[in-house]
Design an enzyme around this catalytic site. Sequence first.
Site, PDB file in Angstrom:
ATOM      1  N   HIS A   1       0.808  -1.223   0.000  1.00  0.00           N
ATOM      2  CA  HIS A   1       0.000   0.000   0.000  1.00  0.00           C
ATOM      3  C   HIS A   1       0.846   1.280   0.000  1.00  0.00           C
ATOM      4  O   HIS A   1       0.312   2.366  -0.239  1.00  0.00           O
ATOM      5  CB  HIS A   1      -0.921   0.046   1.220  1.00  0.00           C
ATOM      6  CG  HIS A   1      -2.015  -0.972   1.199  1.00  0.00           C
ATOM      7  ND1 HIS A   1      -2.842  -1.165   0.116  1.00  0.00           N
ATOM      8  CD2 HIS A   1      -2.418  -1.864   2.151  1.00  0.00           C
ATOM      9  CE1 HIS A   1      -3.710  -2.138   0.401  1.00  0.00           C
ATOM     10  NE2 HIS A   1      -3.470  -2.574   1.614  1.00  0.00           N
TER      11      HIS A   1
ATOM     12  N   ASP B   1      -3.126 -10.600  -2.091  1.00  0.00           N
ATOM     13  CA  ASP B   1      -3.672 -10.029  -0.868  1.00  0.00           C
ATOM     14  C   ASP B   1      -5.136  -9.655  -1.122  1.00  0.00           C
ATOM     15  O   ASP B   1      -5.509  -9.324  -2.243  1.00  0.00           O
ATOM     16  CB  ASP B   1      -2.865  -8.782  -0.496  1.00  0.00           C
ATOM     17  CG  ASP B   1      -3.190  -8.232   0.880  1.00  0.00           C
ATOM     18  OD1 ASP B   1      -2.392  -8.458   1.804  1.00  0.00           O
ATOM     19  OD2 ASP B   1      -4.221  -7.560   1.028  1.00  0.00           O
TER      20      ASP B   1
ATOM     21  N   HIS C   1      -6.622  -7.071  -0.304  1.00  0.00           N
ATOM     22  CA  HIS C   1      -6.720  -5.648  -0.616  1.00  0.00           C
ATOM     23  C   HIS C   1      -5.859  -5.311  -1.837  1.00  0.00           C
ATOM     24  O   HIS C   1      -4.808  -5.924  -2.046  1.00  0.00           O
ATOM     25  CB  HIS C   1      -6.273  -4.805   0.579  1.00  0.00           C
ATOM     26  CG  HIS C   1      -7.021  -5.106   1.838  1.00  0.00           C
ATOM     27  ND1 HIS C   1      -6.470  -5.844   2.876  1.00  0.00           N
ATOM     28  CD2 HIS C   1      -8.277  -4.788   2.217  1.00  0.00           C
ATOM     29  CE1 HIS C   1      -7.363  -5.958   3.843  1.00  0.00           C
ATOM     30  NE2 HIS C   1      -8.466  -5.328   3.475  1.00  0.00           N
TER      31      HIS C   1
ATOM     32  N   ASP D   1      -4.774 -12.429   4.105  1.00  0.00           N
ATOM     33  CA  ASP D   1      -5.975 -11.870   4.700  1.00  0.00           C
ATOM     34  C   ASP D   1      -7.233 -12.169   3.903  1.00  0.00           C
ATOM     35  O   ASP D   1      -8.324 -11.690   4.243  1.00  0.00           O
ATOM     36  CB  ASP D   1      -5.826 -10.367   4.919  1.00  0.00           C
ATOM     37  CG  ASP D   1      -5.176  -9.642   3.751  1.00  0.00           C
ATOM     38  OD1 ASP D   1      -4.930 -10.291   2.718  1.00  0.00           O
ATOM     39  OD2 ASP D   1      -4.899  -8.440   3.886  1.00  0.00           O
TER      40      ASP D   1
END
Length: 379
Positions: free
Chosen positions: A158, A195, A197, A282
């Site tokens: 990120h 991931d 996200h 996740d």
Amino acid sequence: MCFEASTPCSSAETDESRAKVIYSLAPAMGHNAEGHPECSSRVSAIVSALEKARLTPQFRGSEIVQLKNFRTATVDDIANVHSKSYVSALEKAMEWASVQGVIPIDVFGDTYATATTFNESLAAAGAGLSLVDYVVAASKITKNPPVGFALIRPPGHHAIPKGPMGFCFFGNVAIAARYAQQAHGLKRVFIIDFDVHHGNGTSDAFYDDPDIFFLSTHQDGSFPGTGKFDDLGHGNGKGATLNLPLPEGSGDLAMRSVFDQVIVPSAQRFKPDIILVSAGFDAHVLDPLANFQFGTGTYYMLAMSIKQLAKDLCGGRCVFFLEGGYNLESLSNSVVESFRAFIGEPSAAAEHDDPSFFHDEPSLKVKQAIERIKHLHSL
């Protein structure tokens, strides 16, 4: 190039020839905030699970190697992806953190820093760079080099070029991609980000670069809200970014279809020199920060399939980087399953994947998403 792994450097060639997985640990024990999901227990839980499963050098000899003495990333390494003004500002912020203990460090308020964050972030990035060195060196002497796995934190995908975001400070995978190009002449880098996200920082770093293909699967509508279907890249890089947002409830069946129908043909067409993986755990059904339903068996499948893809396309050169994963049990069990896949052992996912945790996947929505991305990218 010589590295001290779990055995002396004089036998490095033997180790590289025999090893099936090489990993590095950068747990950032000083970068910790009580009650925060991205905490110092994450890597420790993984190490404990690997030891319990007897998947460490102590039990496996040269089959599994720990790269102990890896180098720390330099500011120049980081500046290949991030602005020097950001790097300097983060280093300066350590003075404030040394007084306050834990400080908020991004505009969203969900990313924290402590007095050790800067140096531990450099160590995390350096652990990944050293694994790239090792895997590339091994690929020159064997057709079956080990898969690298950087068990590191803070995570990185990120972190945008000009700042921290989403628990991340430096884009570990992005920095390694540039390093692979510059230090080893591996021009074409294929990045897989599974991931839950979207890896917005990695995407931003290479959005106009035709030589780095960024492919992200992620939960539609989840943090940070980026990674839309029609975000394809810009300029010369148009087509070298592939974003596949999947509906809530997507699980193992969805990911198997995505791998076969999207990831494999994209990689085959791109013809990479190395594959780097943002390995977030996740998307597991037990993870508290999202609403996918991967099982530990899904991560076994991904690890085995990506390893084979690298063997087929780029001499086996492949390095995984730990990203998310915030339920310590599912995180550690999923990394253990990945190691089992790397060394060719059968999956033990049935011991962990309770059928009662899973429900029917939104198969029609998944199929529509896959068809849409195949059309956009002419797959």
